[in-house]
Scaffold this motif. Structure first.
Motif, short mmCIF file in Angstrom:
data_model
loop_
_atom_site.label_atom_id
_atom_site.label_comp_id
_atom_site.label_asym_id
_atom_site.label_seq_id
_atom_site.Cartn_x
_atom_site.Cartn_y
_atom_site.Cartn_z
N PRO A 107 3.66 -40.63 -13.10
CA PRO A 107 2.55 -41.32 -14.20
C PRO A 107 2.36 -39.90 -15.07
N GLY A 108 1.87 -39.03 -14.29
CA GLY A 108 1.13 -37.65 -15.42
C GLY A 108 1.98 -37.29 -16.37
N ALA A 109 3.02 -36.80 -15.62
CA ALA A 109 4.56 -36.50 -16.88
C ALA A 109 4.30 -37.19 -17.33
N ALA A 110 4.45 -38.85 -17.48
CA ALA A 110 4.59 -39.99 -18.62
C ALA A 110 4.00 -39.89 -19.67
N TYR A 111 2.74 -39.43 -19.43
CA TYR A 111 1.64 -38.95 -20.42
C TYR A 111 2.09 -37.89 -21.03
N ALA A 112 2.44 -36.70 -20.52
CA ALA A 112 2.28 -35.58 -21.53
C ALA A 112 4.22 -35.97 -21.88
N SER A 113 4.88 -36.37 -21.70
CA SER A 113 6.55 -36.52 -22.17
C SER A 113 6.70 -37.20 -23.92
N LEU A 114 5.42 -38.16 -23.42
CA LEU A 114 4.76 -38.70 -25.05
C LEU A 114 4.44 -37.43 -26.65
N GLY A 115 4.05 -36.47 -26.02
CA GLY A 115 3.44 -35.60 -26.69
C GLY A 115 4.74 -34.89 -27.02
N ILE A 116 6.11 -33.95 -26.61
CA ILE A 116 7.47 -33.80 -26.53
C ILE A 116 8.70 -34.60 -27.11
N GLY A 117 8.04 -36.48 -27.49
CA GLY A 117 8.82 -37.71 -28.09
C GLY A 117 9.02 -38.66 -27.14
N ASN A 118 9.36 -38.20 -26.36
CA ASN A 118 9.89 -39.35 -25.03
C ASN A 118 9.24 -40.68 -25.24
N TRP A 119 8.80 -42.21 -27.11
CA TRP A 119 8.68 -43.07 -26.99
C TRP A 119 9.25 -43.33 -25.78
N PRO A 120 10.50 -44.05 -25.61
CA PRO A 120 10.75 -44.95 -24.67
C PRO A 120 9.79 -45.18 -23.36
N ILE A 121 9.39 -44.13 -23.41
CA ILE A 121 9.28 -43.88 -21.69
C ILE A 121 7.10 -44.91 -21.71
N LEU A 122 7.08 -45.33 -22.50
CA LEU A 122 6.01 -46.28 -23.68
C LEU A 122 6.61 -47.77 -22.13
N TRP A 123 7.82 -47.94 -22.56
CA TRP A 123 7.79 -49.00 -21.37
C TRP A 123 7.74 -48.61 -19.76
N GLY A 124 7.85 -47.19 -19.36
CA GLY A 124 7.48 -47.09 -17.99
C GLY A 124 5.97 -46.99 -18.20
N ILE A 125 5.40 -46.81 -18.95
CA ILE A 125 3.80 -46.63 -19.09
C ILE A 125 3.07 -48.36 -18.87
N ALA A 126 4.14 -49.17 -19.63
CA ALA A 126 3.66 -50.33 -19.97
C ALA A 126 3.62 -50.65 -18.30
N GLY A 127 4.99 -50.61 -17.50
CA GLY A 127 4.86 -51.50 -16.21
C GLY A 127 3.93 -50.71 -14.99
#
Length: 153
Positions: A107-127
């Motif tokens: 979870p922590g790295a999921a938010y950080a990965s948004l900062g490097i442009g990993n937009w598909p991780i939004l599905w994981g954050i929604a989950g």
């Protein structure tokens, strides 16, 4: 503040989160493919990151619990908080581990990965949000069942 916290509590938490996120991005640990290659025993960089973090945290916890009086921002004494191994810990750890293994990111790295442009991780954050809501809902249903409805006398 009315809750007894120091006025700098939230800004310090925010700065700490930003530093943590920057560290995850800088160390490439916000990239799921790096984490997945660690889980497949191909790249052990994450092991060194975790070991370094464990050393720093261990030194801080040991030093503060033995020599520190109280936390400067909350005023609470430094103590160990032990939690027993119960069903909730096992189920929660299993769900976390399966999610980490499938997505390659915690979870922590999921938010950080948004900062490097990993937009598909939004599905994981929604989950994560849906799962947290479902867990809270189920827990509240169980609490209602154990306490029972209020009866009028």
């Amino acid at each position: 503040m009315s809750d007894g916290r120091h006025p700098l509590f939230l800004p310090v938490v925010l700065v700490g989160g930003l530093v943590f996120g920057f560290g995850l991005g800088f160390s490439q640990m916000a990239r799921p493919e790096v984490v997945l290659s660690f889980l497949q025993f191909e790249d052990f960089g994450l092991l060194f990151v975790m070991f370094g973090g464990s050393l720093v945290a261990s030194a801080a916890f040991f030093g503060l619990s033995h020599f520190g009086g109280s936390a400067p921002l909350t005023g609470r004494p430094y103590t160990r908080r032990l939690k027993g191994l119960d069903r909730n810990v096992v189920v929660g750890g299993t769900i976390f581990g399966v999610g980490w293994g499938l997505s390659g990111i915690c979870p922590g790295a999921a938010y950080a990965s948004l900062g490097i442009g990993n937009w598909p991780i939004l599905w994981g954050i929604a989950g994560m949000f849906i799962g947290a809501y479902a867990q809270g809902y189920v827990r509240s249903l169980r609490a209602d069942r154990t306490t029972g409805p209020a009866t009028a006398d």
